[in-house]
Design a protein around this motif. Structure first.
Motif, mmCIF file in Angstrom:
data_model
loop_
_atom_site.group_PDB
_atom_site.id
_atom_site.type_symbol
_atom_site.label_atom_id
_atom_site.label_comp_id
_atom_site.label_asym_id
_atom_site.label_seq_id
_atom_site.Cartn_x
_atom_site.Cartn_y
_atom_site.Cartn_z
ATOM 1 N N ASP A 16 -10.316 -6.783 2.778
ATOM 2 C CA ASP A 16 -10.129 -7.341 4.113
ATOM 3 C C ASP A 16 -8.709 -7.891 4.253
ATOM 4 N N GLN A 17 -8.292 -8.664 3.281
ATOM 5 C CA GLN A 17 -6.958 -9.269 3.309
ATOM 6 C C GLN A 17 -5.868 -8.194 3.268
ATOM 7 N N ALA A 18 -6.021 -7.205 2.407
ATOM 8 C CA ALA A 18 -5.020 -6.135 2.298
ATOM 9 C C ALA A 18 -4.959 -5.302 3.578
ATOM 10 N N ALA A 19 -6.117 -5.031 4.166
ATOM 11 C CA ALA A 19 -6.147 -4.262 5.416
ATOM 12 C C ALA A 19 -5.409 -5.018 6.518
ATOM 13 N N ARG A 20 -5.722 -6.290 6.661
ATOM 14 C CA ARG A 20 -5.049 -7.084 7.701
ATOM 15 C C ARG A 20 -3.550 -7.173 7.446
ATOM 16 N N ALA A 21 -3.153 -7.314 6.192
ATOM 17 C CA ALA A 21 -1.722 -7.376 5.858
ATOM 18 C C ALA A 21 -1.013 -6.068 6.214
ATOM 19 N N ALA A 22 -1.746 -4.959 6.167
ATOM 20 C CA ALA A 22 -1.174 -3.649 6.501
ATOM 21 C C ALA A 22 -1.292 -3.337 7.996
#
Length: 179
Positions: free
Chosen positions: A84-90
């Protein structure tokens, strides 16, 4: 008359080559770092197996807008919060729809189908541990939304990674109950 036949034959050849080229884009296995069993199904959907958070940036670079995870939190290797965090960061949306591989629910299948049908999410990358649940959901979509016959939808699902007889049975039962 000769010109018309020659012109028609040339046009047919161009259309045929174009159609074959378009078909070759569908169901394409690709190597995406951090994604096991990545399959670009068509221009709006890709499926995969186990996906590492580090893959989110590459998925964004490839134009995906949404990542849908069918992994349950308790699954070995599931990293929902990190993904979730990586997706939002991307810059991607992340949708988590826990779907049991052993006893999938109508609720999870309906939610996944809704995520795939939501044009605001497209293109979508949907994954689970192996790709089998994602393939089953896509099989449901193909039959209910795209009006594909069972044999065509099942063949595509197998190519993507559907290996579970119980997930196939679930998908067919879901389709029968929701037609």
């Amino acid at each position: 008359m000769k010109f018309r036949l020659r012109h028609s034959a040339s046009l047919f050849a161009i259309v045929l080559v174009g159609a074959c080229g378009a078909m070759s884009l569908d169901g394409q296995k690709e190597n995406v770092p951090g994604v096991r069993n990545f399959t670009r199904v068509d221009g709006s959907i890709a499926c995969g197996g186990s996906t590492e958070p580090s893959a989110a940036a590459e998925l964004a670079r490839r134009g995906y807008r949404t990542i849908v995870s069918l992994r349950e939190d308790g699954e070995a290797g599931a990293v929902t919060a990190e993904m979730d965090q990586a997706a939002r960061a991307a810059g991607l949306r992340f949708v988590h729809i826990p779907m049991s591989a052993q006893s999938p629910s109508d609720g999870a299948a309906s939610a996944a189908l809704a995520a795939l049908r939501d044009g605001g999410n497209s293109p979508v990358f949907i994954y689970d541990a192996s790709g089998s649940r994602a393939a089953a959901v896509l099989m449901i979509k193909r039959m209910l939304v795209d009006a594909w016959p069972e044999d065509r939808a099942y063949s595509e699902a197998v190519m993507i990674g559907l290996a579970s007889p119980s997930l196939k049975a679930f998908a067919l039962d879901y389709v029968a109950r929701h037609r």
